[in-house]
Design an enzyme around this catalytic site. Structure first.
Site, PDB file in Angstrom:
ATOM      1  CB  SER A  21      -6.739   2.110   0.000  1.00  0.00           C
ATOM      2  OG  SER A  21      -5.330   3.268   0.484  1.00  0.00           O
ATOM      3  CG  ASP A  60      -2.158   0.503   0.875  1.00  0.00           C
ATOM      4  OD1 ASP A  60      -2.263   1.976   0.661  1.00  0.00           O
ATOM      5  OD2 ASP A  60      -3.490  -0.143   0.994  1.00  0.00           O
TER       6      ASP A  60
END
Length: 514
Positions: free
Chosen positions: A64, A14
């Site tokens: 995200s 991420d």
């Protein structure tokens, strides 16, 4: 005994974007011998993770939620704003059957087409470009009576910014030679969401009865009068717009009314006042039998036409695995657990058949720069065990470090986070190779590669709109394809697993077996 499975593993780092400049780049300033070696020796490419390529407005940074939805869906998943922008640009909007039928019905019966919505360039609840396109659609299809009921913003736009928008529409109607702005009112009245029905009633009466507290010859004059009363856009009182000799624009049975807001929460109350037979928010002075169209679905229990129903994502990666009797594991820390489950599954909360989930608690620290490795050691231990277990056909894992530590803006901590990840990737790679599995390493968006804002010199704590890496580790001899995006990942995994790609997935495989 069942045969041990050779898993297809997807590791999402991420916030791990790709940027070639070393300055303020936590990834390039970290010691990453493992990722460096993989990038040098393994098939790899760069993929887009922001803007139109993930269904966001052009050049907007990725995030995200959007990233994982695109990763799992195998197709670009458009947000309403972008979906409509694209439809208008490609002119499919002008052929939308719900909109065209509603306009044609009114035109053929000699009735009016009313268009209402938040006249704003804010892009949060609506966009004035969409309303302009709707005016054009009605005019192109021959509607003679086109009435615009403008709700004024001042919350997602500056407090007094409606004049330019109103003038643009008055000029448009003048150029068309038909149609007009029929009313203006602040969103405070028309777009309540807290059951303050006395407010909604004022907007409802304004449109249905063509009655308001004030009247003006033009929309701009009506707005200027409101400013003189010290009412900003949001609070403009119900104002009828009608010059001498103009027909009144009150709503009549058989008229069409199209609501051009795309965000649901502040559109529901006034819609229910128009649509629900058993409406009891206030006693309606006039109940009109309208052909009412919602631009998007404001609530499942509002029974009226919807121009753009919610796109349900059939055959996401997770669902396709379940349909093919495959086993899958989703694993991450608390911070990104929803992303590898709910968002990756296209907004489906319940696990699919054969889907298991492991949640590792993120450390309890005030900010993650205090523990940049987060819970990556425990996450890796569990991930390696899952790979070696032979239980899973596919495993989806997210390491949150690059993003969560990147958000702190602390360069030294972000470097430590990236170095911790490198150690994890080494263990994961060895485990995958030891069982003859396959591994894709990628990211959902950038962050840690840009830790200082070059324009302001301040810490850069936001995501970036830079590309992200994609690396293949496995026994297959593959060639990388350029120009990929996040929605190509699911088809890539299926193709590497030798599985059919469902037709709903419009992404393309990024590694071709030679």
């Amino acid at each position: 005994m069942s045969v041990s499975k050779k898993p297809m593993v997807l590791v999402i780092l991420d916030g791990y974007g790709y940027r070639e400049e070393q300055q303020d780049n936590a990834i390039l300033n970290a010691k990453t011998p493992v990722m460096d070696a993989l990038w040098a020796k393994r098939p790899h490419t760069l993929i887009d993770a922001s803007g139109l390529e993930v269904g966001l407005p052009d050049r907007q940074m990725g995030n995200s939620e959007v990233g994982h939805v695109n990763l799992g869906a195998g197709r670009i998943v458009y947000q309403d704003l972008t979906r409509l922008d694209v439809e208008i640009k490609e002119r499919t909007f002008f052929a939308n059957p719900v909109l065209t039928n509603a306009v044609d019905q009114a035109k053929n019966a000699g009735k009016a087409v009313h268009i209402m919505g938040l006249l704003s360039a804010g892009g949060v609840h609506s966009h004035e470009d969409h309303i302009m396109a709707m005016v054009e659609l009605a005019a192109e299809r021959g509607a003679e009576k086109i009435y615009l009921h403008a709700f004024l913003d001042g919350r997602d736009t500056p407090p007094r910014s409606a004049e330019a928008s109103l003038k643009k529409f008055e000029d448009k109607f003048a150029a068309l030679g038909k149609g007009r702005v029929a009313s203006i009112v602040g969103r405070y009245y028309a777009m309540d969401r807290d059951n303050r029905w006395d407010r909604v009633e004022k907007a409802y009466d304004l449109m249905t009865l063509a009655q308001g507290e004030f009247q003006a010859d033009t929309a701009v004059a009506g707005l200027q009068a409101a400013y003189a009363r010290d009412e900003n856009d949001e609070f403009v009182k119900a104002t009828v717009i009608r010059a001498e000799g103009q027909a009144d624009a009150a709503m009549e049975d058989g008229d069409t009314l199209i609501f051009m807001n795309f965000r649901a929460d502040r559109a529901r109350e006034i819609t229910r006042a128009f649509v629900n037979a058993d409406f009891d928010g206030f006693a309606r002075k006039k109940v009109v039998n309208l052909n009412f169209v919602m631009l998007t679905e404001y609530a499942a229990d509002i029974k009226t036409a919807v121009a753009y129903p919610p796109a349900s994502l059939a055959n996401t990666f997770g669902e396709w695995m379940a349909k093919n009797d495959k086993t899958q594991l989703r694993i991450s820390e608390t911070e990104k657990y929803a992303h590898v489950t709910f968002f990756f599954n296209g907004g489906v909360e319940e696990p699919f058949a054969g889907e298991e989930r492991i949640l590792i608690n993120s450390p309890k620290v005030a900010t993650y720069d205090l523990q940049p490795e987060m819970s990556s050691a425990e996450l890796t231990e569990k991930l390696v065990a899952a790979i070696e277990s032979g239980k899973y056909d596919t495993i989806i894992c997210n390491y949150p470090n690059g993003d969560m530590v990147g958000h702190t803006g602390v360069m030294e901590a972000a470097i430590k986070a990236v170095e911790a990840l490198d150690n994890c990737i080494e263990q994961v790679t060895k485990a995958v190779e030891s069982v003859g599995g396959q591994l894709l390493i990628t990211a959902d968006h950038g962050n840690a590669e840009q830790m200082r804002d070059p324009a302001t010199g301040q810490a850069h704590t936001a995501h970036t709109n830079l590309p992200v890496p994609l690396i293949y580790v496995g026994e297959k001899n593959v060639k990388a394809v350029e120009g990929g995006k996040l929605s190509d990942i699911a088809p890539t995994m299926l193709s590497l697993m030798g599985m059919e790609i469902p037709q709903e997935m419009t992404g393309k495989p990024l590694f071709i077996v030679e």
